[in-house]
Design an enzyme around this catalytic site. Structure first.
Site, PDB file in Angstrom:
ATOM      1  N   GLY A 119       0.777  -1.241   0.000  1.00 46.97           N
ATOM      2  CA  GLY A 119       0.000   0.000   0.000  1.00 46.97           C
ATOM      3  C   GLY A 119       0.803   1.283   0.000  1.00 46.97           C
ATOM      4  N   TRP A 146       2.250   3.036  -2.397  1.00 50.12           N
ATOM      5  CA  TRP A 146       1.886   4.020  -3.434  1.00 50.12           C
ATOM      6  C   TRP A 146       0.539   4.665  -3.129  1.00 50.12           C
ATOM      7  CZ3 TRP A 146       3.478   2.604  -9.168  1.00 50.12           C
ATOM      8  CH2 TRP A 146       4.872   2.505  -9.229  1.00 50.12           C
ATOM      9  N   ASP A 162      -5.415  -5.593  -5.438  1.00 51.65           N
ATOM     10  CA  ASP A 162      -4.304  -6.542  -5.315  1.00 51.65           C
ATOM     11  C   ASP A 162      -4.852  -7.936  -5.014  1.00 51.65           C
ATOM     12  OD1 ASP A 162      -0.993  -5.950  -4.700  1.00 51.65           O
ATOM     13  OD2 ASP A 162      -1.762  -7.964  -4.333  1.00 51.65           O
ATOM     14  N   ASP A 188      -7.939 -10.082  -8.710  1.00 49.34           N
ATOM     15  CA  ASP A 188      -6.984 -10.095  -9.812  1.00 49.34           C
ATOM     16  C   ASP A 188      -7.329  -8.923 -10.725  1.00 49.34           C
ATOM     17  OD1 ASP A 188      -5.780 -10.772 -12.398  1.00 49.34           O
ATOM     18  OD2 ASP A 188      -5.444 -12.744 -11.526  1.00 49.34           O
ATOM     19  N   ASP A 245       2.450  -0.996 -10.125  1.00 49.03           N
ATOM     20  CA  ASP A 245       3.750  -1.466  -9.624  1.00 49.03           C
ATOM     21  C   ASP A 245       3.723  -2.991  -9.605  1.00 49.03           C
ATOM     22  OD1 ASP A 245       6.284  -1.088  -8.554  1.00 49.03           O
ATOM     23  OD2 ASP A 245       5.595  -0.922  -6.496  1.00 49.03           O
ATOM     24  N   LYS A 268       5.573  -0.003 -13.677  1.00 51.17           N
ATOM     25  CA  LYS A 268       6.885  -0.630 -13.484  1.00 51.17           C
ATOM     26  C   LYS A 268       7.037  -1.795 -14.451  1.00 51.17           C
ATOM     27  CE  LYS A 268       7.690  -3.512 -10.105  1.00 51.17           C
ATOM     28  NZ  LYS A 268       7.816  -3.862  -8.696  1.00 51.17           N
TER      29      LYS A 268
HETATM   30  C1  LIG Z   1       5.844  -4.673  -5.751  1.00 57.05           C
HETATM   31  S1  LIG Z   1       4.261  -5.038  -5.114  1.00 57.05           S
HETATM   32  C2  LIG Z   1       3.473  -3.450  -5.075  1.00 57.05           C
HETATM   33  C3  LIG Z   1       4.025  -2.502  -4.038  1.00 57.05           C
HETATM   34  C4  LIG Z   1       3.192  -1.250  -3.871  1.00 57.05           C
HETATM   35  N1  LIG Z   1       3.290  -0.359  -5.021  1.00 57.05           N
HETATM   36  C5  LIG Z   1       3.616  -0.467  -2.646  1.00 57.05           C
HETATM   37  O1  LIG Z   1       4.154   0.647  -2.779  1.00 57.05           O
HETATM   38  O2  LIG Z   1       3.378  -0.949  -1.532  1.00 57.05           O
HETATM   39  C6  LIG Z   1       3.475  -5.865  -6.440  1.00 57.05           C
HETATM   40  C7  LIG Z   1       2.078  -6.383  -6.144  1.00 57.05           C
HETATM   41  O3  LIG Z   1       1.453  -6.858  -7.350  1.00 57.05           O
HETATM   42  C8  LIG Z   1       0.488  -7.810  -6.942  1.00 57.05           C
HETATM   43  N2  LIG Z   1      -0.024  -8.578  -8.098  1.00 57.05           N
HETATM   44  C9  LIG Z   1       0.653  -9.432  -8.907  1.00 57.05           C
HETATM   45  N3  LIG Z   1      -0.156  -9.955  -9.852  1.00 57.05           N
HETATM   46  C10 LIG Z   1      -1.383  -9.400  -9.660  1.00 57.05           C
HETATM   47  C11 LIG Z   1      -2.651  -9.517 -10.325  1.00 57.05           C
HETATM   48  N4  LIG Z   1      -2.807 -10.311 -11.400  1.00 57.05           N
HETATM   49  N5  LIG Z   1      -3.711  -8.810  -9.854  1.00 57.05           N
HETATM   50  C12 LIG Z   1      -3.564  -8.000  -8.765  1.00 57.05           C
HETATM   51  N6  LIG Z   1      -2.387  -7.837  -8.100  1.00 57.05           N
HETATM   52  C13 LIG Z   1      -1.320  -8.525  -8.535  1.00 57.05           C
HETATM   53  C14 LIG Z   1       1.229  -8.654  -5.914  1.00 57.05           C
HETATM   54  O4  LIG Z   1       0.311  -9.354  -5.096  1.00 57.05           O
HETATM   55  C15 LIG Z   1       2.036  -7.571  -5.157  1.00 57.05           C
HETATM   56  O5  LIG Z   1       1.403  -7.184  -3.972  1.00 57.05           O
END
Ligand SMILES: C[S@@+](CC[C@H](N)C(=O)[O-])C[C@H]1O[C@@H](n2cnc3c(N)ncnc32)[C@H](O)[C@@H]1O
Length: 188
Positions: A47, A49, A66, A82, A105, A146
């Site tokens: 969270g 961002w 997420d 998703d 991200d 990203k």
């Molecule tokens: C690097 S983290 C994000 C960090 C966030 N921007 C922060 O500042 O806290 C990437 C996130 O993408 C989510 N993710 C990956 N595939 C996904 C999908 N198909 N649908 C939703 N979320 C997804 C992962 O569960 C993970 O929590």
């Protein structure tokens, strides 16, 4: 600054992730004085961002999605799902075509097999860009995503260029030098 120091700084400032500083740097470079009405955060957990946008822009309506759970943040509507199911999320549907900023991200779970991971990243990135295209306003809208420096980067950028007038690449200081991660910004 060393990557660990960014993490310490994030903790000291009460941020959930050091990813905050990457977003802050990109937004500052782009348009620090801009306000946003509606923001969509794809792959938002834990969270950082969403937290940053909500602290900087009190009046902004933020939707965050997420697969994983995320602790509540004032001003943020969180949906555990998703991103591929976004069209079925009733609470977001009325905002289709109304977002002025979409941030992604997203990172998939890594298998360790580079070709498989690169393909998964590419698919998720394409999905994020297509969602941004569909859910953003026709003008005065931006996206930050990203991605990673690999063989698909050129195709990804090309796809983004079809949908956004301006496309730029950023490597924020808070992103580890040796990490292949890179950020694309699109505006229209
Ligand atoms: C690097 S983290 C994000 C960090 C966030 N921007 C922060 O500042 O806290 C990437 C996130 O993408 C989510 N993710 C990956 N595939 C996904 C999908 N198909 N649908 C939703 N979320 C997804 C992962 O569960 C993970 O929590």
């Amino acid at each position: 600054m060393h990557a660990d120091n960014w993490a310490i700084k994030a903790k000291r400032m009460g941020y959930r992730s050091r990813a905050v500083f990457k977003l802050e740097e990109i937004l500052d470079k782009l348009h620090s004085d801009k306000t946003y009405k509606n923001v969509l955060d794809l792959g938002s957990a834990p969270g950082g961002w969403s937290q940053y946008i909500s602290l900087m822009h009190h009046k902004t309506k933020i939707f965050a999605i997420d697969l994983l759970d995320m602790d509540p943040i004032t001003g943020v509507t969180f949906i555990k799902d998703d991103i591929g199911n976004i069209d079925d999320i009733n609470i977001i549907n009325p905002y289709k075509g109304k977002f002025d900023l979409v941030i992604s991200d997203i990172a998939p779970n890594l298998s360790g097999i580079k070709s498989v991971d690169d393909e998964n990243i590419f698919e998720l990135n394409l999905m994020s860009i297509n969602i941004a295209n569909k859910y953003s306003k026709d003008t005065n809208a931006a996206m930050i995503i990203k991605t990673f420096q690999n063989n698909n980067l050129k195709s990804l950028r090309k796809h983004m260029e079809l949908l956004f007038k301006i496309v730029q690449t950023y490597k924020p200081a808070a992103s580890k030098n040796k990490s292949a991660e890179i950020y694309l910004y699109g505006a229209r």
